[in-house]
Design a protein around this motif. Structure first.
Motif, PDB file in Angstrom:
ATOM      1  N   UNK A  15       0.776  -1.232   0.000  1.00  0.00           N
ATOM      2  CA  UNK A  15       0.000   0.000   0.000  1.00  0.00           C
ATOM      3  C   UNK A  15       0.808   1.282   0.000  1.00  0.00           C
ATOM      4  N   UNK A  16       1.771   1.441   0.915  1.00  0.00           N
ATOM      5  CA  UNK A  16       2.560   2.680   0.923  1.00  0.00           C
ATOM      6  C   UNK A  16       3.337   2.920  -0.365  1.00  0.00           C
ATOM      7  N   UNK A  17       3.806   1.861  -1.014  1.00  0.00           N
ATOM      8  CA  UNK A  17       4.589   2.004  -2.241  1.00  0.00           C
ATOM      9  C   UNK A  17       3.742   2.544  -3.385  1.00  0.00           C
ATOM     10  N   UNK A  18       2.555   1.962  -3.569  1.00  0.00           N
ATOM     11  CA  UNK A  18       1.708   2.405  -4.672  1.00  0.00           C
ATOM     12  C   UNK A  18       1.025   3.737  -4.344  1.00  0.00           C
ATOM     13  N   UNK A  19       0.797   4.005  -3.056  1.00  0.00           N
ATOM     14  CA  UNK A  19       0.172   5.271  -2.648  1.00  0.00           C
ATOM     15  C   UNK A  19       1.086   6.452  -2.926  1.00  0.00           C
ATOM     16  N   UNK A  20       2.374   6.253  -2.709  1.00  0.00           N
ATOM     17  CA  UNK A  20       3.333   7.340  -2.936  1.00  0.00           C
ATOM     18  C   UNK A  20       3.296   7.811  -4.387  1.00  0.00           C
ATOM     19  N   UNK A  21       3.159   6.848  -5.300  1.00  0.00           N
ATOM     20  CA  UNK A  21       3.107   7.199  -6.722  1.00  0.00           C
ATOM     21  C   UNK A  21       1.839   7.974  -7.043  1.00  0.00           C
ATOM     22  N   UNK A  22       0.704   7.522  -6.515  1.00  0.00           N
ATOM     23  CA  UNK A  22      -0.553   8.232  -6.772  1.00  0.00           C
ATOM     24  C   UNK A  22      -0.537   9.630  -6.167  1.00  0.00           C
ATOM     25  N   UNK A  23       0.100   9.788  -5.021  1.00  0.00           N
ATOM     26  CA  UNK A  23       0.226  11.119  -4.418  1.00  0.00           C
ATOM     27  C   UNK A  23       1.001  12.056  -5.335  1.00  0.00           C
ATOM     28  N   UNK A  24       2.096  11.553  -5.916  1.00  0.00           N
ATOM     29  CA  UNK A  24       2.901  12.371  -6.823  1.00  0.00           C
ATOM     30  C   UNK A  24       2.128  12.698  -8.096  1.00  0.00           C
ATOM     31  N   UNK A  25       1.331  11.735  -8.584  1.00  0.00           N
ATOM     32  CA  UNK A  25       0.493  11.981  -9.767  1.00  0.00           C
ATOM     33  C   UNK A  25      -0.496  13.105  -9.486  1.00  0.00           C
ATOM     34  N   UNK A  26      -1.143  13.054  -8.322  1.00  0.00           N
ATOM     35  CA  UNK A  26      -2.119  14.091  -7.963  1.00  0.00           C
ATOM     36  C   UNK A  26      -1.470  15.459  -7.826  1.00  0.00           C
ATOM     37  N   UNK A  27      -0.267  15.500  -7.258  1.00  0.00           N
ATOM     38  CA  UNK A  27       0.433  16.775  -7.107  1.00  0.00           C
ATOM     39  C   UNK A  27       0.745  17.385  -8.471  1.00  0.00           C
ATOM     40  N   UNK A  28       1.191  16.548  -9.411  1.00  0.00           N
ATOM     41  CA  UNK A  28       1.522  17.067 -10.731  1.00  0.00           C
ATOM     42  C   UNK A  28       0.271  17.555 -11.464  1.00  0.00           C
ATOM     43  N   UNK A  29      -0.804  16.786 -11.367  1.00  0.00           N
ATOM     44  CA  UNK A  29      -2.039  17.163 -12.057  1.00  0.00           C
ATOM     45  C   UNK A  29      -2.668  18.415 -11.445  1.00  0.00           C
ATOM     46  N   UNK A  30      -2.542  18.574 -10.142  1.00  0.00           N
ATOM     47  CA  UNK A  30      -3.112  19.764  -9.499  1.00  0.00           C
ATOM     48  C   UNK A  30      -2.415  21.032  -9.989  1.00  0.00           C
ATOM     49  N   UNK A  31      -1.113  20.954 -10.222  1.00  0.00           N
ATOM     50  CA  UNK A  31      -0.382  22.098 -10.778  1.00  0.00           C
ATOM     51  C   UNK A  31      -0.773  22.327 -12.240  1.00  0.00           C
ATOM     52  N   UNK A  32      -0.908  21.235 -12.976  1.00  0.00           N
ATOM     53  CA  UNK A  32      -1.207  21.331 -14.406  1.00  0.00           C
ATOM     54  C   UNK A  32      -2.582  21.928 -14.659  1.00  0.00           C
ATOM     55  N   UNK A  33      -3.549  21.549 -13.826  1.00  0.00           N
ATOM     56  CA  UNK A  33      -4.929  21.983 -14.055  1.00  0.00           C
ATOM     57  C   UNK A  33      -5.417  23.003 -13.028  1.00  0.00           C
ATOM     58  N   UNK A  34      -4.516  23.532 -12.237  1.00  0.00           N
ATOM     59  CA  UNK A  34      -4.799  24.645 -11.321  1.00  0.00           C
ATOM     60  C   UNK A  34      -5.947  24.354 -10.352  1.00  0.00           C
ATOM     61  N   UNK A  35      -5.854  23.230  -9.679  1.00  0.00           N
ATOM     62  CA  UNK A  35      -6.735  22.992  -8.539  1.00  0.00           C
ATOM     63  C   UNK A  35      -5.869  22.624  -7.345  1.00  0.00           C
ATOM     64  N   UNK A  36      -6.389  22.915  -6.169  1.00  0.00           N
ATOM     65  CA  UNK A  36      -5.649  22.665  -4.930  1.00  0.00           C
ATOM     66  C   UNK A  36      -6.172  21.378  -4.302  1.00  0.00           C
ATOM     67  N   UNK A  37      -5.282  20.458  -3.996  1.00  0.00           N
ATOM     68  CA  UNK A  37      -5.705  19.192  -3.416  1.00  0.00           C
ATOM     69  C   UNK A  37      -4.928  18.926  -2.127  1.00  0.00           C
ATOM     70  N   UNK A  38      -5.658  18.795  -1.043  1.00  0.00           N
ATOM     71  CA  UNK A  38      -5.062  18.458   0.253  1.00  0.00           C
ATOM     72  C   UNK A  38      -5.159  16.953   0.433  1.00  0.00           C
ATOM     73  N   UNK A  39      -4.017  16.301   0.533  1.00  0.00           N
ATOM     74  CA  UNK A  39      -3.982  14.848   0.731  1.00  0.00           C
ATOM     75  C   UNK A  39      -3.687  14.584   2.197  1.00  0.00           C
ATOM     76  N   UNK A  40      -4.644  14.036   2.888  1.00  0.00           N
ATOM     77  CA  UNK A  40      -4.506  13.800   4.328  1.00  0.00           C
ATOM     78  C   UNK A  40      -4.410  12.295   4.569  1.00  0.00           C
ATOM     79  N   UNK A  41      -3.271  11.833   5.019  1.00  0.00           N
ATOM     80  CA  UNK A  41      -3.063  10.403   5.272  1.00  0.00           C
ATOM     81  C   UNK A  41      -3.600  10.015   6.645  1.00  0.00           C
ATOM     82  N   UNK A  42      -4.271   8.875   6.684  1.00  0.00           N
ATOM     83  CA  UNK A  42      -4.822   8.376   7.940  1.00  0.00           C
ATOM     84  C   UNK A  42      -4.501   6.890   8.094  1.00  0.00           C
ATOM     85  N   UNK A  43      -4.488   6.427   9.345  1.00  0.00           N
ATOM     86  CA  UNK A  43      -4.243   5.016   9.624  1.00  0.00           C
ATOM     87  C   UNK A  43      -5.489   4.192   9.316  1.00  0.00           C
ATOM     88  N   UNK A  44      -5.259   3.049   8.669  1.00  0.00           N
ATOM     89  CA  UNK A  44      -6.376   2.165   8.334  1.00  0.00           C
ATOM     90  C   UNK A  44      -5.834   0.767   8.073  1.00  0.00           C
TER      91      UNK A  44
END
Length: 357
Positions: A15-44
């Motif tokens: 989970x942590x390995x694949x999540x890190x990649x998706x987090x980076x994807x979201x960060x890049x897309x948020x800059x590209x399309x000018x939206x702000x995304x807060x990613x809040x990690x929680x225990x589960x």
């Protein structure tokens, strides 16, 4: 600027390995399309049990309820199998689904042309596969009461109860109809009505709801035949509508048509409130921490989240296009290795996807 709050549940195993990649994807897309995304990690999951003795802590559920969407990786490990059932990571999943009223699970199964040779089925059988499994998610045998074990008898017994009412069947049928109307207007409802009374109610209710949609083509199939047909001729299906237990089994079977369960995303939705978007695969503890996992299902789940949960369709499409470009260039993780490709690690495939975006 649009602002979104996404709760990320990395969970266990890979989970942590694949999540890190998706987090980076979201960060890049948020800059590209000018939206702000807060990613809040929680225990589960198991990691939450380790810290709080609860696989789905109240604090995590509260954060999920107040979010715009939830991105979940995977949970579970053999080391938790000896715990009481209510403390196992998988029970945390049931608790999350119930807390958010996630009654509809949507699992698209689409063949990517560059992976035609990755499937264990013949190319000519799978090349036109493009189907969606619509699975009822918070009723049926996984939630039915009473349930338990009888140990005060000479021979131990265990029992579960499969229960559906008409309203539960009606609402999931409406979801399947909505999806079918956006596709080929064709639904196959899967049950076991020749044996189970609850499946007879399922069949009768689905027929009643679908009959109000004159343009819709509805067929019925017993679950054992549906499993056989998914292997024999999967392209005959467009929208498969089914119950919790049967959907769990059939959607995993359908995933393997694509060549790897590491390729399939899903969305779990309610009529209101945040949805949960997650890959259909498990936590793969045998390869956890080895940088071998396939991050594509998680990335595609991120795409579903952007499209369905946040209405950011262009950003969602960018992920799909990037993944297809990476695969078409011959890059693969080891689960998709056909002996004639460039095998990369989890993080390397992630980097390739991000570069394409």
């Amino acid at each position: 600027m649009k602002k979104y709050k996404v709760v990320l549940l990395s969970g266990d195993g890979i989970g942590p390995e694949i999540s890190e990649i998706s987090s980076e994807i979201l960060k890049k897309l948020s800059h590209k399309y000018s939206f702000d995304i807060e990613i809040k990690e929680e225990y589960f999951g198991g990691i939450a049990y380790e810290k709080y003795k609860d696989p789905a802590p109240k604090a995590t559920l509260d954060q999920c309820k107040s979010s715009d969407a939830v991105l979940l990786a995977c949970v579970g490990d053999l080391k938790y199998d000896s715990l009481p059932r209510e403390l196992r990571p998988e029970s945390g999943l049931l608790k999350l689904r119930s807390a958010l009223n996630l009654f509809a699970n949507i699992r698209p199964v689409k063949i990517r042309k560059s992976l035609l040779d990755a499937s264990s089925l013949k190319k000519e059988i799978i090349e036109d596969v493009d189907l969606v499994v619509v699975r009822e998610l918070i009723s049926g045998i996984y939630f039915g009461q009473p349930r338990g074990q009888i140990t005060n008898t000479k021979v131990k017994k265990a029992f579960n109860t499969m229960v559906y009412d008409t309203k539960e069947i009606e609402r999931i049928t409406e979801v399947a109809i909505k999806i079918a109307n956006q596709r080929s207007k064709k639904i196959c409802s899967v049950d076991k009505s020749n044996v189970l009374e609850v499946s007879q109610l399922w069949r009768d209710t689905v027929l009643d709801v679908a009959s109000k949609n004159k343009d819709l083509s509805l067929s019925n199939m017993y679950v054992d035949n549906a499993a056989m047909q998914l292997v024999k001729d999967p392209s005959q299906f467009d929208v498969i509508l089914t119950s919790n237990l049967f959907g769990d089994i059939l959607s995993d079977l359908a995933a393997m048509i694509t060549g790897s369960i590491g390729m399939l995303p899903s969305a779990s939705l309610s009529n209101s409130g945040p949805g949960v978007f997650e890959p259909v695969h498990g936590s793969a503890p045998d390869i956890a921490g080895k940088n071998l996992a396939n991050p594509i299902a998680m990335a595609l789940s991120t795409s579903m989240m952007l499209k369905i949960g946040l209405n950011e369709e262009k950003a969602a499409d960018d992920i799909e296009i990037a993944i297809d470009n990476v695969l078409s260039k011959g890059y693969r993780t080891s689960d998709l290795d056909n002996g004639d490709c460039n095998v990369l690690s989890c993080s390397e495939i992630g980097e390739k996807i991000i570069q394409e975006i």
